[in-house]
Design a protein around this motif. Structure first.
Motif, PDB file in Angstrom:
ATOM      1  N   GLU A  25       0.820  -1.204   0.000  1.00 37.19           N
ATOM      2  CA  GLU A  25       0.000   0.000   0.000  1.00 37.19           C
ATOM      3  C   GLU A  25       0.854   1.255   0.000  1.00 37.19           C
ATOM      4  OE1 GLU A  25      -2.468   0.291   3.463  1.00 37.19           O
ATOM      5  OE2 GLU A  25      -0.776   0.441   4.848  1.00 37.19           O
ATOM      6  N   ASP A  39      -4.144   8.544   3.982  1.00 39.10           N
ATOM      7  CA  ASP A  39      -4.899   9.059   5.122  1.00 39.10           C
ATOM      8  C   ASP A  39      -4.448   8.434   6.437  1.00 39.10           C
ATOM      9  OD1 ASP A  39      -8.094   9.359   3.375  1.00 39.10           O
ATOM     10  OD2 ASP A  39      -6.383  10.729   3.522  1.00 39.10           O
ATOM     11  N   SER A  40      -4.028   7.193   6.378  1.00 41.98           N
ATOM     12  CA  SER A  40      -3.657   6.467   7.593  1.00 41.98           C
ATOM     13  C   SER A  40      -2.393   7.011   8.261  1.00 41.98           C
ATOM     14  CB  SER A  40      -3.472   4.981   7.287  1.00 41.98           C
ATOM     15  OG  SER A  40      -2.474   4.798   6.301  1.00 41.98           O
ATOM     16  N   LYS A  96       2.124   3.275  15.415  1.00 42.71           N
ATOM     17  CA  LYS A  96       1.089   2.384  15.924  1.00 42.71           C
ATOM     18  C   LYS A  96       1.422   0.942  15.509  1.00 42.71           C
ATOM     19  CE  LYS A  96      -2.387   5.966  15.003  1.00 42.71           C
ATOM     20  NZ  LYS A  96      -3.638   6.274  14.263  1.00 42.71           N
ATOM     21  N   GLU A 116      -0.293  -1.033  13.907  1.00 45.72           N
ATOM     22  CA  GLU A 116      -0.738  -1.255  12.531  1.00 45.72           C
ATOM     23  C   GLU A 116       0.211  -0.674  11.496  1.00 45.72           C
ATOM     24  OE1 GLU A 116      -2.524   0.045  15.068  1.00 45.72           O
ATOM     25  OE2 GLU A 116      -3.867   1.642  14.348  1.00 45.72           O
ATOM     26  N   ASP A 117       1.225   0.055  11.920  1.00 45.84           N
ATOM     27  CA  ASP A 117       2.263   0.529  10.998  1.00 45.84           C
ATOM     28  C   ASP A 117       3.329  -0.543  10.739  1.00 45.84           C
ATOM     29  OD1 ASP A 117       2.099   3.685  12.679  1.00 45.84           O
ATOM     30  OD2 ASP A 117       1.230   3.179  10.724  1.00 45.84           O
TER      31      ASP A 117
END
Length: 129
Positions: A46, A63-64, A88, A90-91
């Motif tokens: 991504e 955006d994330s 985070k 999720e990174d």
């Protein structure tokens, strides 16, 4: 031909920071727009961020990561950076830098991985909770 080598990945706690670097070979670095992408385990690659060629006056972010990550370039050092703050879990991913010479315009172009001509091998970032 351009060779890209990423560095700066590692293990960091949530809320911490890392700065990734991507060193490029060749004397035409300033002509390339540069992007950062990432791929988490089991997920597709991504878009993360991109910076336009030459002075890098235009930057684009997913955006994330907007407001937490900053992309920049130093043409004298043939290097693009990704400063990552407030990390985070999720990174967590392998982060790749890529070079684009075909001439992108706008977010929709820079965010497409198939627009990029050269890729690095990636550097792993792990964010623990």
């Amino acid at each position: 031909q351009v060779q890209l080598v990423e560095s700066g990945g590692g293990l960091v706690q949530a809320g911490g920071s890392l700065r990734l670097s991507c060193a490029a070979s060749g004397r035409t670095f300033s002509r390339y727009a540069m992007g950062w992408f990432r791929q988490a385990p089991g997920k597709e690659r991504e878009f993360v961020a991109a910076i336009s060629s030459w002075s890098g006056g235009d930057t684009y972010y997913a955006d994330s990561v907007k407001g937490r990550f900053t992309i920049s370039r130093n043409n004298a050092k043939n290097t693009v950076y990704l400063q990552m703050n407030s990390l985070k879990p999720e990174d967590t991913a392998v982060y790749y830098c890529a070079a684009e010479i075909s001439g992108c315009s706008g977010y929709g172009c820079y965010a497409r991985s198939d627009e990029y001509d050269y890729w690095g091998q990636g550097t792993r970032v792990t964010v623990s909770s």
